[in-house]
Every structure is written in structure tokens, then in C-alpha cells.
Design an enzyme around this catalytic site. Sequence first.
Site, short mmCIF file in Angstrom:
data_model
loop_
_atom_site.label_atom_id
_atom_site.label_comp_id
_atom_site.label_asym_id
_atom_site.label_seq_id
_atom_site.Cartn_x
_atom_site.Cartn_y
_atom_site.Cartn_z
N CYS A 90 -88.83 -116.53 49.80
CA CYS A 90 -89.52 -115.04 49.45
C CYS A 90 -90.92 -115.67 50.61
O CYS A 90 -91.76 -116.00 49.82
CB CYS A 90 -89.50 -114.96 48.14
SG CYS A 90 -89.95 -113.41 47.92
N HIS A 223 -79.47 -108.18 48.93
CA HIS A 223 -80.77 -107.88 49.32
C HIS A 223 -80.47 -106.38 50.19
O HIS A 223 -79.23 -106.69 51.28
CB HIS A 223 -81.85 -108.29 49.98
CG HIS A 223 -82.62 -109.02 49.07
ND1 HIS A 223 -82.49 -110.07 48.28
CD2 HIS A 223 -84.04 -109.35 48.42
CE1 HIS A 223 -83.07 -111.31 47.59
NE2 HIS A 223 -84.23 -110.54 47.45
N ASP A 249 -88.79 -103.25 47.23
CA ASP A 249 -90.01 -103.60 47.08
C ASP A 249 -91.14 -102.95 47.67
O ASP A 249 -91.65 -101.89 48.47
CB ASP A 249 -89.91 -105.23 48.81
CG ASP A 249 -90.74 -105.82 48.67
OD1 ASP A 249 -91.91 -106.25 48.19
OD2 ASP A 249 -90.35 -107.06 49.30
N GLY A 254 -91.07 -110.18 53.52
CA GLY A 254 -90.78 -111.10 53.86
C GLY A 254 -89.55 -112.00 54.73
O GLY A 254 -89.81 -111.87 56.08
N THR A 255 -88.71 -111.70 53.99
CA THR A 255 -87.93 -112.50 53.88
C THR A 255 -86.51 -111.19 54.77
O THR A 255 -86.08 -111.52 55.57
CB THR A 255 -86.53 -113.54 53.32
OG1 THR A 255 -86.79 -112.44 51.96
CG2 THR A 255 -87.13 -114.45 52.64
O1 PYC Z 1 -91.02 -111.04 50.40
O2 PYC Z 1 -89.08 -111.91 51.01
C1 PYC Z 1 -89.87 -111.29 50.35
C2 PYC Z 1 -89.16 -110.59 49.24
C3 PYC Z 1 -87.57 -110.57 49.11
C4 PYC Z 1 -87.63 -110.08 47.26
C5 PYC Z 1 -88.79 -109.12 47.36
N1 PYC Z 1 -89.58 -109.58 48.25
#
Ligand code: PYC
Length: 333
Positions: A90, A223, A249, A254-255
Site C-alpha cells: 500500500c 482495486h 481513496d 500509491g500502488t
Molecule cells: O496507496 O497503494 C495505495 C492504496 C491502496 C489502497 C488504498 N490506497
Amino acid sequence: MSRHTFFCIDAHTCGNPVRVITAGGPLLPNVSMAEKRLIFQREHDWVRQALMFEPRGHDVMSGSILYPSSREDCDIGVLFIEVSGCLPMCGHGTIGTVTAALEAGLVMPRVEGTLAIEAPAGRVAIDYVRSGATVEQVRLYNVASYLHAADIELEVPTLGKLNVDLAYGGNFYVIIEPQAGWAGLDSMAVSEIVRLSPLVRQAAQALLAPVHPLDSRIQGVSHVMWCDKPRNPSAHARNAVFYGDKAIDRSPCGTGSSARMAQMVARNRLKVGDEFIHESIIGTLFDCRVESATQVGAFAGIMPSIAGWAQVIGHNTIFVDERDPLAHGFQLG
Ligand code: PYC
């Protein structure tokens, strides 16, 4: 009857929650974080549910649990928990966790300005900028990311046909760009994103059921990223990333940004060395970069980096009492 106590630092990364469990998490054997994740999922998932779901959390809650790393080349091990499950990786969670851990003095960097975390998806190097007691920016060098499938036609109930890509950036993302059947983010209310995303995810999973080519413990579409042009003139693109059953989100993800850059490189719309400023649904920004090219099994991929900020908002001692009928949390259907 027993009462469990969890010591937490609550933070947010560019608007998305990060609840960092610094003590009270289940003791796990001294194995890799990838193995710890499987044990946690099998035997301790109630901890995630209790801390993420109502009444202690909410529909968008996300967080992490700190562990010692089993790797010589990592400073800390991290399990990422959120309403949807225990994730391989994450990005916003990493930025919030690193900020919270450094500001609280929970991790002692070997070299000031750098760290490495062991995530279930692999080693993630970190650069951070600290000013006095405050961490101002965290850049994470994420796991290898790649385009898994391109130009997939999905039949989405009540929406019709959608052309999508599927990319990996630490989780598997359905990526939807504006097209004939979908006019973009400004054409769709938030409630519609929440209604349609599970249908898109289900259709993509039924058709593709992705498995990571180098680690079969990582699998499944989790996702959904809806993409559009930015509003902020300094950004290159905007997104709304859906996770869990009702969450969007608040950070640029990030991912998700890693998956999106891998998709854009594969489509010759970005190249190694390019910067990619990604805007979230609330207008916050991640400063992302395509660091280098790599190979992920048979797939051409990239090594992405993501930079952002987080803010600690409080320290929280949470009790889960087995006598509480809602000890393990609940979600509205
Ligand atoms: O920022 O990777 C991320 C992330 C995954 C799910 C919600 N945020």
C-alpha cells in the site's frame, strides 16, 4: 473473557486514513512478511476487522501493523490492513506509516534520510525529508509494476461495455479511461463510482483472475481506477480509486499510481525518467516517477517511485473487549 489493547497512531496521507498499530498486534513467527500476511489472513483477520470496520473504523479505513523485519536489508516489516483485506502493498499506507514511525521515534534509520521496509510484496526503499521533528515528504521506491492485460472488453451490468486494462503496482488494478460508454470522472457522481466499481471488479476477476507471475500468493483484482484529465494544471492525470465495498481513496493511491505508470509506459505514453503528477479525487497530489525498466516474469515492467506527505492526527489506544457484541466490527450491507 479478555480485553485486547491496540496502541495506534492515527494519520492521513494526502487525505486517506492510515491507522498505524505500533503495539498489540498478534505475535507472528519470524518468517517473511509475505508469509506473515498469509498467517495473519488465516488466523488473525478479526484484528483487521475490529480496527478497520465500524464502530472503531469506517468504510474507508486503512492502516498497518509494525513488525520486525526478517530481512537484513530492511529496517522494519509492515503488514498493510484495510477494509478490503490484508494487502500485499500500500503506497499511501507506506507514506503514513513511515511518517508516523519516524516522528514517534519508533524506527532508527541506519542512515538519516533513508529507510527500507519489508512489505509482503517485497522490499521497498524509502527516502524521506525531515525538518526538526516533522517528516515533510516520503518517497517510496515501489515494487516492480507491469501491465498484465490490455484492451479487455468487460460487460458491466447497467453500464454496458467497457474497454479496460489490468495492471499491477503492488495490487491488481482495473484501469478505466474515458471512452464511448463512460465520459469521465466529471460525468459520474461519487455514489455511481461506489455502485459500479464492484461490478467492474467482479467482471474483471471473472475474466482475468490475475496471479502475479513471480509470487502466486499475490492474486485477484482488488482495486478499480477510474482515470481522467487533471483539474490542477501542475498534474498530468486524475483518478478515483475504489477499494473494499464502499471506499474511494482520498489520496492519489500509491500502488494505483505505480500500476497506472506501468500501463502508460507499456502504451508508450510515458518513458523511463518521466515525472507523473497524479491528482486524487479531493485534489491532493503524488509526485511519481518512472525510475527504470525491468522485467516481471514474461512481462516488461517498470520500477516506479511515489512521493507524498502525511500528517499525524493523534494517538489512539483502542480496546477490543470480547464481551462487546460488536467486538469484531461490522459493515452496513
Ligand atoms: O496507496 O497503494 C495505495 C492504496 C491502496 C489502497 C488504498 N490506497
